[in-house]
Design a protein around this motif. Structure first.
Motif, short mmCIF file in Angstrom:
data_model
loop_
_atom_site.label_atom_id
_atom_site.label_comp_id
_atom_site.label_asym_id
_atom_site.label_seq_id
_atom_site.Cartn_x
_atom_site.Cartn_y
_atom_site.Cartn_z
N LEU A 199 0.83 -1.20 0.00
CA LEU A 199 0.00 0.00 0.00
C LEU A 199 0.87 1.25 0.00
O LEU A 199 1.74 1.40 0.85
CB LEU A 199 -0.94 -0.01 1.21
CG LEU A 199 -1.86 -1.23 1.29
CD1 LEU A 199 -2.70 -1.19 2.56
CD2 LEU A 199 -2.76 -1.31 0.07
N GLN A 200 0.60 2.14 -0.95
CA GLN A 200 1.43 3.34 -1.16
C GLN A 200 0.88 4.55 -0.41
O GLN A 200 -0.11 4.48 0.30
CB GLN A 200 1.52 3.62 -2.66
CG GLN A 200 2.04 2.45 -3.49
CD GLN A 200 3.45 2.05 -3.10
OE1 GLN A 200 4.30 2.90 -2.80
NE2 GLN A 200 3.72 0.75 -3.10
N GLN A 201 1.57 5.67 -0.63
CA GLN A 201 1.18 6.98 -0.10
C GLN A 201 1.16 7.04 1.42
O GLN A 201 0.29 7.65 2.04
CB GLN A 201 -0.19 7.40 -0.66
CG GLN A 201 -0.22 7.55 -2.16
CD GLN A 201 0.67 8.67 -2.65
OE1 GLN A 201 0.75 9.71 -2.04
NE2 GLN A 201 1.38 8.42 -3.75
N TYR A 256 -7.52 5.11 3.68
CA TYR A 256 -6.89 5.12 2.37
C TYR A 256 -7.76 4.35 1.39
O TYR A 256 -8.34 3.31 1.74
CB TYR A 256 -5.51 4.47 2.42
CG TYR A 256 -4.44 5.34 3.04
CD1 TYR A 256 -3.52 6.01 2.24
CD2 TYR A 256 -4.34 5.50 4.42
CE1 TYR A 256 -2.52 6.81 2.81
CE2 TYR A 256 -3.36 6.30 5.00
CZ TYR A 256 -2.45 6.95 4.18
OH TYR A 256 -1.48 7.74 4.73
N TYR A 298 -7.81 2.54 -2.46
CA TYR A 298 -7.02 2.01 -3.57
C TYR A 298 -7.95 1.29 -4.54
O TYR A 298 -9.01 0.80 -4.15
CB TYR A 298 -5.96 1.01 -3.06
CG TYR A 298 -5.03 1.57 -2.01
CD1 TYR A 298 -3.82 2.14 -2.36
CD2 TYR A 298 -5.37 1.52 -0.66
CE1 TYR A 298 -2.96 2.65 -1.40
CE2 TYR A 298 -4.52 2.03 0.31
CZ TYR A 298 -3.32 2.60 -0.07
OH TYR A 298 -2.47 3.11 0.90
N GLN A 337 -3.55 0.54 -6.70
CA GLN A 337 -3.14 1.91 -7.04
C GLN A 337 -3.87 2.91 -6.14
O GLN A 337 -5.09 2.85 -5.99
CB GLN A 337 -3.44 2.21 -8.51
CG GLN A 337 -3.02 3.61 -8.95
CD GLN A 337 -3.35 3.86 -10.41
OE1 GLN A 337 -3.83 2.98 -11.09
NE2 GLN A 337 -3.10 5.07 -10.87
N PHE A 338 -3.13 3.82 -5.54
CA PHE A 338 -3.71 4.80 -4.62
C PHE A 338 -4.66 5.74 -5.37
O PHE A 338 -4.33 6.26 -6.44
CB PHE A 338 -2.59 5.61 -3.95
CG PHE A 338 -3.09 6.75 -3.11
CD1 PHE A 338 -3.59 6.53 -1.83
CD2 PHE A 338 -3.06 8.05 -3.59
CE1 PHE A 338 -4.06 7.58 -1.05
CE2 PHE A 338 -3.52 9.11 -2.82
CZ PHE A 338 -4.02 8.86 -1.54
N LYS A 375 -7.39 9.67 -0.02
CA LYS A 375 -7.58 9.34 1.38
C LYS A 375 -8.43 10.43 2.03
O LYS A 375 -8.55 11.54 1.50
CB LYS A 375 -6.24 9.20 2.11
CG LYS A 375 -5.44 10.49 2.21
CD LYS A 375 -4.14 10.25 2.97
CE LYS A 375 -3.32 11.54 3.08
NZ LYS A 375 -2.07 11.34 3.85
#
Length: 621
Positions: free
Chosen positions: A497-499, A526, A528, A533-534, A537
């Motif tokens: 998980l990004q960001q 969050y 996705y 892909q983010f 949020k």
């Protein structure tokens, strides 16, 4: 109607052309659906098509007693077609005949020579001598040049208005096409949902009938076994009596020799208990006390407004129409709470809890609660009645402390939890039998689990790294254990998980596969897409509207609104699918420390209270 240029005339002819004969409308008739066709074309179609359907939208047409002739006449379209035919005819005659517009109507042999400014008409030499000798005049050419500017401006304005109306007609055609396509897709979606529901109901029916057949077979076997036993006794006793009776008739001596055998048989059955009725257990059917399954909802979507022709100057827009009206509710306004039902209390007995965490609700209205401290799953109805419980055990028999629960499309329960030395994702049936187990990495952090029924995937959150340097992941499993993405050991695909996702707690999936994950450390949610892909949020640390403090449980309702257990603020919050705050579902006056949240298909919200060791069912919140 001024003569339109060829491009505008072509567009007008397209709009005024019958889609059956591809000619200008003749005696146009309007169908109830709004589409127009020639009367003769509809008559021909009605003779071969019963019942008659609109050639454009396929809607069935109920003809009046007079038939096609009784349908509504479209006078406006008829008039426009007639004028267009006249213009076409006149333009053809103009091309064929020599120009005679310069001849004087009073003196046909004379041509116009000058233009009378006072009378504003062209005149010939004879007219000039007879009636216009003392009037101011000018040449025909000069007068035409002076008037051409005014006429050309009017022509330009007229053509502009024509173009706006033609643009409007084109937009109507596009909107009609779009509506037809959307209707076809909506019909397809409804039929697909219906077929899926019928399939599930059929499978349920077959399962129930098979259980009845099995029950009937067991009962009949009991009856047959008892019948065979009694018949054997009956044969033995009957044979002994028959032999003794026959010997008695044949003579005294034979009777004396057989008395002992008869005595023994009668003595045997004299002390034996008489046969008792067979205890059978016939199957009975009781319909589930839940509403009829909801196939779905047809919602009316707001479409872009159709452009209209330019309004005259000084016109005003009196009002506006907006979609999704919610009465007098305002964003962030605290609404009055509806009735609630509290179940449980601290303890280890039936219906009591020791730190309940996750919760899930089946389509049949059964509540599954992860009773962490008691290492079990407890099941209740939405009315608060206890149904059953089972230990969260592993195949080896070792007990597991459950953290979060979710139900898959086959009505199987997925539980994530752990022992002091390991963590697992386990699939149970409704009675608690272990069906499948996935080994998870030992992290020591709580996990969440969700089911993506659209892709038939199990999603489990995971926290990696050390304290202060953690990072969130989602593990993706297939229920059958087939790897989504082959790795060295586990049948699992890992989505990092990004960001800035640090400490994922719980997870849910919406109808299109988007993942919503609560971050305990960042105090937000969050979002996705299905590939990880983010997207965006929302939330953030605080106590204000739309802010969160240690969010945990998360779920969605039928309108795709997002419901979050705001455990630090002792409340449950609702956001729309874009993350916009809607309202406080519960406040600290209703609950202690919410952990798990789940929506029932009947509209109830179920919340676990970690602090008060109970669960709360909010009715139609």
């Amino acid at each position: 109607m001024a003569s339109a240029p060829s491009s505008l005339r072509t567009q007008l002819m397209e709009e005024l052309t019958c889609s059956i004969c591809l000619e200008l409308f003749t005696r146009p008739k309007e169908l109830p659906c709004g589409h127009t066709f020639c009367q003769d074309c509809l008559k021909d179609l009605a003779e071969v098509q019963v019942p008659l359907q609109c050639p454009c939208c396929r809607r069935q047409v109920r003809l009046p007693p007079q038939g096609v002739a009784g349908l509504l006449d479209s006078h406006i379209i008829a008039n426009m077609c007639e004028r267009l035919r006249q213009q076409t005819s006149l333009s053809g005659e103009t091309r064929k005949q020599p120009q005679s517009g310069n001849r004087c109507s009073s003196h046909p042999s004379e041509e116009f020579k000058v233009y009378c400014k006072q009378c504003r008409i062209p005149v010939c030499d004879q007219c000039l001598e007879e009636a216009h000798d003392d009037h101011r005049t000018t040449t025909i050419k000069k007068a035409a040049q002076e008037r051409s500017l005014t006429v050309q401006a009017l022509i330009n304005e007229g053509r502009s208005i024509l173009e706006s109306y033609l643009s409007f007609l084109r937009s109507l055609r596009e909107e009609e096409k779009m509506l037809n396509e959307k209707k076809q897709q909506t019909d397809k979606n409804i039929i697909q949902a219906y077929n899926q529901m019928v399939k599930k109901l059929t499978e349920k029916k077959d399962h129930l009938l098979s259980k009845v057949v099995e029950n009937q077979r067991e009962n009949l076997d009991r009856i047959q076994n008892e019948r065979d036993r009694v018949l054997a006794d009956l044969n033995e006793l009957s044979a002994a009596c028959d032999r003794a009776e026959q010997n008695l008739k044949q003579g005294w001596v034979e009777f004396l020799s057989q008395q002992t055998a008869l005595t023994e048989v009668v003595r045997k059955y004299r002390g034996k208990a008489a046969p008792t009725p067979v205890q059978t257990q016939p199957a009975a059917f009781q319909p589930t006390d839940t509403p009829v399954p909801v196939l779905g909802q047809v919602t009316v979507q707001s479409l872009p407004s159709t452009p209209t022709p330019a309004a005259p100057a000084t016109s005003n827009v009196a009002g506006r129409v907006t979609g999704h009206h919610h009465g007098n509710k305002r964003q962030g306004e605290r609404q009055p709470q509806n009735s609630k039902l509290t179940i449980g209390g601290p303890g280890s007995g039936t219906g009591q809890f020791d730190y309940p965490l996750g919760v899930a609700v089946s389509d049949e209205g059964e509540i599954y609660v992860a009773d962490r401290g008691n290492q079990r799953i407890q099941v209740f109805t939405l009315q608060g009645a206890f149904v059953r419980q089972f230990r969260t055990a592993l195949p080896c028999g070792q007990k597991m402390s459950p953290q979060e629960v979710a139900l898959d499309g086959e009505r199987k329960l997925w539980v994530v939890g752990g022992t002091p030395s390991a963590e697992f994702a386990v699939q149970y049936n409704k009675q608690g039998k272990v069906l499948k187990t996935f080994d998870l990495q030992k992290t020591g952090w709580d996990r969440g689990v969700a089911v993506d029924t659209r892709r038939n995937l199990i999603l489990v959150t995971q926290t990696t790294g050390s304290l202060g340097h953690t990072h969130g992941e989602v593990l993706v499993f297939r229920p059958r254990g087939t790897p989504v993405f082959k790795q060295a050991k586990n049948p699992v695909k890992t989505v990092r998980l990004q960001q800035g996702m640090k400490l994922p707690r719980n997870i849910t999936v919406d109808k299109v596969g988007n993942m919503f994950v609560t971050d305990w450390d960042n105090h937000c949610v969050y979002v996705y897409n299905e590939d990880g892909q983010f997207l965006f949020k929302f939330g953030g640390e605080g106590r204000g509207e739309g802010q969160l403090q240690w969010p945990s449980g998360i779920c969605t309702d039928r309108e795709d609104n997002i419901i979050v257990a705001d455990s630090g603020n002792r409340r449950v919050e609702m956001f729309d699918k874009t993350g916009r705050f809607l309202k406080h579902v519960t406040t600290e006056t209703d609950i202690g420390q919410p952990q798990g949240v789940a929506m029932a298909t009947q509209g109830q919200l179920v919340v676990t209270d970690y602090e008060k060791n109970s669960i709360i069912v909010f009715q139609n919140f």
